[in-house]
Each structure stands twice: as structure tokens, then as C-alpha cells.
Scaffold this motif. Structure first.
Motif, PDB file in Angstrom:
ATOM      1  N   UNK A   1       0.612  -2.281   0.593  1.00  0.00           N
ATOM      2  CA  UNK A   1       1.294  -2.703   1.822  1.00  0.00           C
ATOM      3  C   UNK A   1       2.103  -1.494   2.285  1.00  0.00           C
ATOM      4  N   UNK A   2       1.540  -0.659   3.175  1.00  0.00           N
ATOM      5  CA  UNK A   2       2.185   0.617   3.497  1.00  0.00           C
ATOM      6  C   UNK A   2       3.590   0.514   4.061  1.00  0.00           C
ATOM      7  N   UNK A   3       3.969  -0.616   4.656  1.00  0.00           N
ATOM      8  CA  UNK A   3       5.328  -0.747   5.178  1.00  0.00           C
ATOM      9  C   UNK A   3       6.377  -0.547   4.094  1.00  0.00           C
ATOM     10  N   UNK A   4       6.024  -0.835   2.839  1.00  0.00           N
ATOM     11  CA  UNK A   4       6.970  -0.626   1.744  1.00  0.00           C
ATOM     12  C   UNK A   4       7.374   0.838   1.628  1.00  0.00           C
ATOM     13  N   UNK A   5       6.486   1.736   2.047  1.00  0.00           N
ATOM     14  CA  UNK A   5       6.748   3.159   1.930  1.00  0.00           C
ATOM     15  C   UNK A   5       7.842   3.665   2.838  1.00  0.00           C
ATOM     16  N   UNK A   6       8.233   2.838   3.821  1.00  0.00           N
ATOM     17  CA  UNK A   6       9.309   3.260   4.717  1.00  0.00           C
ATOM     18  C   UNK A   6      10.648   3.372   3.986  1.00  0.00           C
ATOM     19  N   UNK A   7      10.791   2.641   2.884  1.00  0.00           N
ATOM     20  CA  UNK A   7      12.075   2.662   2.164  1.00  0.00           C
ATOM     21  C   UNK A   7      11.920   2.901   0.669  1.00  0.00           C
ATOM     22  N   UNK A   8      10.700   2.866   0.152  1.00  0.00           N
ATOM     23  CA  UNK A   8      10.508   3.105  -1.284  1.00  0.00           C
ATOM     24  C   UNK A   8      10.809   4.567  -1.599  1.00  0.00           C
ATOM     25  N   UNK A   9      11.570   4.784  -2.642  1.00  0.00           N
ATOM     26  CA  UNK A   9      11.889   6.143  -3.087  1.00  0.00           C
ATOM     27  C   UNK A   9      11.748   6.171  -4.608  1.00  0.00           C
ATOM     28  N   UNK A  10      10.494   6.160  -5.092  1.00  0.00           N
ATOM     29  CA  UNK A  10      10.287   5.993  -6.530  1.00  0.00           C
ATOM     30  C   UNK A  10      10.485   7.254  -7.348  1.00  0.00           C
ATOM     31  N   UNK A  11      10.596   8.407  -6.675  1.00  0.00           N
ATOM     32  CA  UNK A  11      10.747   9.657  -7.408  1.00  0.00           C
ATOM     33  C   UNK A  11       9.448  10.189  -7.987  1.00  0.00           C
ATOM     34  N   UNK A  12       8.333   9.579  -7.625  1.00  0.00           N
ATOM     35  CA  UNK A  12       7.000  10.018  -8.056  1.00  0.00           C
ATOM     36  C   UNK A  12       6.086   9.956  -6.839  1.00  0.00           C
ATOM     37  N   UNK A  13       4.900  10.568  -6.899  1.00  0.00           N
ATOM     38  CA  UNK A  13       3.995  10.527  -5.752  1.00  0.00           C
ATOM     39  C   UNK A  13       3.630   9.094  -5.354  1.00  0.00           C
ATOM     40  N   UNK A  14       3.424   8.908  -4.057  1.00  0.00           N
ATOM     41  CA  UNK A  14       3.073   7.601  -3.495  1.00  0.00           C
ATOM     42  C   UNK A  14       1.747   7.707  -2.762  1.00  0.00           C
ATOM     43  N   UNK A  15       0.833   6.822  -3.110  1.00  0.00           N
ATOM     44  CA  UNK A  15      -0.433   6.684  -2.405  1.00  0.00           C
ATOM     45  C   UNK A  15      -0.420   5.329  -1.710  1.00  0.00           C
ATOM     46  N   UNK A  16      -0.681   5.311  -0.414  1.00  0.00           N
ATOM     47  CA  UNK A  16      -0.696   4.066   0.353  1.00  0.00           C
ATOM     48  C   UNK A  16      -2.132   3.728   0.736  1.00  0.00           C
ATOM     49  N   UNK A  17      -2.533   2.499   0.481  1.00  0.00           N
ATOM     50  CA  UNK A  17      -3.854   2.020   0.891  1.00  0.00           C
ATOM     51  C   UNK A  17      -3.667   1.047   2.040  1.00  0.00           C
ATOM     52  N   UNK A  18      -4.299   1.340   3.163  1.00  0.00           N
ATOM     53  CA  UNK A  18      -4.176   0.494   4.335  1.00  0.00           C
ATOM     54  C   UNK A  18      -5.387  -0.439   4.411  1.00  0.00           C
ATOM     55  N   UNK A  19      -5.149  -1.701   4.081  1.00  0.00           N
ATOM     56  CA  UNK A  19      -6.208  -2.710   4.085  1.00  0.00           C
ATOM     57  C   UNK A  19      -6.286  -3.443   5.420  1.00  0.00           C
ATOM     58  N   UNK A  20      -5.404  -3.131   6.333  1.00  0.00           N
ATOM     59  CA  UNK A  20      -5.299  -3.829   7.602  1.00  0.00           C
ATOM     60  C   UNK A  20      -3.842  -3.976   7.965  1.00  0.00           C
ATOM     61  N   UNK A  21      -3.549  -4.112   9.247  1.00  0.00           N
ATOM     62  CA  UNK A  21      -2.160  -4.296   9.666  1.00  0.00           C
ATOM     63  C   UNK A  21      -2.141  -5.118  10.938  1.00  0.00           C
TER      64      UNK A  21
END
Length: 371
Positions: free
Chosen positions: A100-120
């Protein structure tokens, strides 16, 4: 001995993302990947919970954090993203895959982030309400999706057709990487098509799935036309269906039983990022009648009959052609089953692993996609 890769993978129990995540986590486990599977949205049922807990090397976390498309504004989604970042740190993962790429707007995990867009919501609107501007009540969703996509170190889409839609709509400098979805067959073809019947599967309430059009077709057919899936949406959306034989939502076992008869399978979707239901039917040896949209052409060219979207007469003609020609139905079904072998969980995991390893090698900073 090498330290196993640890992945945080988000999922939800409402739609196809659940099956995608389960299949991916299972295939990754065969490569030694340890997955922290984080569930958002409505709670899993007992069968889903058991399915997740049975996968080797998976830690299943039920959070109940909100899904973006079930939220009324950005605040709950931003809070959920921050919580995902905290869980990534707590569980010591090496990287995060957000489904759910919207989570990436505020996620700051300190590790690389890969976003999969299944639809929006926004790209759905573009195809489901062509020519109409996005409803202002969804503007926040569009903004968070764009922020999440641009914050990710890598973006993945399940088809080249949808990758192009996402790049064009959100103005991304490069298209998402394409990794086709994979699905283990629910049943393998064992015999001739056993029944003269037709089947469609999906969110019947969702206007882009074309259930109302197929209901018109069903009223003119010489054979039964069955439809599996919800007829009422989470926000009260409904669809009036008078001719389709409604089966309700089927679990995997019940769907496998239907597919084993090798019915003619129809999808009238005018918008589809991939289409797991089509893959399940194809793997079972069902002859496919599909809307002529770019994603279906990409995946099933040469293994299906294609008809113009929203053309009820063309759907009727294609279905009756297959019902009346057993040899053609068998040939198309066999061809669909052969094509389906390209789209397996093993192949999906084999394509995702190099992306994970590349991100870990680069230790890419957040925002690399937008650079």
C-alpha cells in the motif's frame, strides 16, 4: 553461514493483495527469507490466519491498522505508516515491502523501502469515470500515493500496462519495475470441459469489473452464467443483477471445484492492474473471454478471445462461439493453462529477490525514485 534476509511485508485481508502476499512469502521462504507479514485492515478470518501461520519463516502480525481506501482522510494512513516504520525497527528487518504505497508517505523504517502498486483510487477513477475529474474527497489519497511512490527506493507494478499508467498519472521519472504476479494453480486440467456454463469472479459491486454488462449478456445466453464475488462494497456500493447466478464469495476450495469443470471464464474489466482471477481460471484450463485492454493483451495475447470493452453483443457472440465449439474451447483452455505457467509464485519470488539484494547493496536513501 550467511545471515537470512529479513523482510517486512504488508498485506490486507480484503482483496487480491492477501493472496499475493501469502504466495510471495511462501516462495521466499524456500530461499531462506524470513518475512514479518504485517496485516492491515479488517481482521483475518480463521482460515486466513491459519494460512499465514502455516508458512515457514513467517511471523504474522495482526495490527488492524487502517487501509487507505477505507479511510476518510490522511491522518489515519499517516499514523499507520509511522507505525509500520516502528515495527520494521522493532523486528530488525533488512528492508520493507509496502503493498500500500500511501504508507510510504510517513514510514521511516531506516532501511530500504520497495513499494508495490497493485492499484489505487486515482487510477481506478481515471478508467472507471473517464473524462471526469477526480472527486475532491479523494485528493488526499492521490497526494499520499504520489508521496509514497516518490519516497520509495524502488517501485514495482504487476504488469507493464499498469506500470505505464502509474508513471504517466503520477509523473514518475522512470516507470515502475515490472514483476508479474504469480499464483499456484487451484486445480490442474484433468479432462475435457465438463459443463456448458460460464463463470466470472471478482468484486461485482465495482463498476470497472463490468458486472452489469455481463448481467445483460447472461440474460441472452443459452447456458448458465455464474458470478462469484461480493455484490455489496465496503462503502455500501451495490449493483442490481437479475440474470447472473450469484454464488457469493467463494473460498479457494469452492472456487477450485467450480474451475475444475473448465467453464468459459469471462472478465469484462475495463481496468485491471493484473487480474489474479483470470490467472486462476487459466491455470485450471478454462477458455478465456477477456476485455481487450492493454494489461490483458500483455498477459494473455494468443491464449484468449478478446472483445471490445463495454460491448455486450461481442461478449455474447464470443461466449456462444466457445459453447458451440468444444474443440476451440479445449484448445483455448489448454493454451491458457500453458501460458499460466509463466505466472507462478516461484517466478515472482525469483524476480523480487534480485531487487531486494540490489537495494540492500546500494543502501539507497529514501527518495531515490524521484531523483
Amino acid at each position: 553461514m550467511a545471515v537470512p534476509l529479513r523482510l517486512l511485508l504488508t498485506t490486507d485481508t480484503v482483496g487480491g493483495v492477501w493472496q499475493y502476499s501469502i504466495d510471495l512469502a511462501g516462495a521466499l521462504a524456500e530461499h531462506g527469507v524470513e518475512t514479518v507479514l504485517v496485516q492491515l485492515g479488517p481482521a483475518p478470518n480463521d482460515a486466513q490466519r491459519a494460512e499465514a501461520q502455516a508458512i515457514p519463516k513467517v511471523t504474522f502480525l495482526e495490527t488492524g491498522l487502517p487501509l487507505d481506501w477505507l479511510s476518510n482522510g490522511p491522518a489515519p494512513v499517516l499514523a499507520a505508516g509511522a507505525e509500520i516504520g516502528g515495527l520494521a525497527r522493532l523486528h530488525g528487518v533488512d528492508l520493507v515491502q509496502l503493498n500500500m504505497p500511501t504508507l510510504g508517505a510517513s514510514a521511516d523504517p531506516g532501511v530500504p523501502v520497495l513499494a508495490v502498486t497493485h492499484g489505487c483510487v486515482s487510477t481506478w477513477w481515471q478508467h472507471g469515470r473517464p473524462g471526469l475529474p477526480l472527486d475532491p474527497s479523494f485528493a488526499w489519497h492521490r497526494a499520499l500515493t504520489e508521496q509514497g511512490l516518490r519516497a520509495a527506493d524502488r517501485v514495482v507494478a504487476p504488469s507493464a500496462g499498469y506500470a505505464q499508467v502509474v508513471q504517466d498519472y503520477y509523473g514518475l521519472p522512470v516507470p515502475p519495475t515490472v514483476v508479474h504476479n504469480g499464483r499456484a494453480p487451484l486445480v490442474t486440467p484433468q479432462h475435457e470441459p465438463a459443463q456448458d456454463c460460464v463463470l466470472t469472479v471478482g468484486r461485482l459491486w465495482d463498476s470497472v469489473k463490468g458486472a452489469e454488462l455481463l448481467d445483460m449478456v447472461a440474460g441472452q445466453l443459452s447456458v448458465p452464467f455464474h458470478a462469484a464475488g461480493a455484490a455489496t462494497g465496503p462503502h455500501g456500493e451495490t449493483v442490481r443483477l437479475e440474470n447472473l447466478h450469484l454464488l457469493g464469495q467463494l473460498d479457494s476450495a469452492a472456487l477450485a471445484k467450480r474451475l475444475a469443470a473448465r467453464p468459459v471464464f469471462v472478465s469484462a474489466a475495463c481496468f485491471e492492474p493484473f487480474g489474479l482471477a483470470v490467472l486462476e481460471a487459466a491455470a485450471a484450463g478454462c477458455a478465456l473471454v477477456l476485455a481487450d485492454i492493454p494489461v490483458f493483451r500483455e498477459l494473455w495475447e494468443g491464449a484468449a478471445l478478446f472483445v471490445p470493452p463495454r460491448d455486450a453483443i461481442a461478449y455474447h457472440a464470443a461466449i456462444e462461439q466457445l459453447i458451440g465449439d468444444l474443440a476451440l474451447r479445449r484448445s483455448l483452455g489448454d493454451g491458457a493453462a500453458e501460458r499460466a505457467r509463466r505466472y507462478t509464485p516461484t517466478r515472482m519470488a525469483d524476480a523480487m529477490l534480485p531487487l531486494y539484494r540490489q537495494l540492500l547493496a546500494e543502501r539507497a536513501p529514501a527518495g531515490k525514485v524521484a531523483a
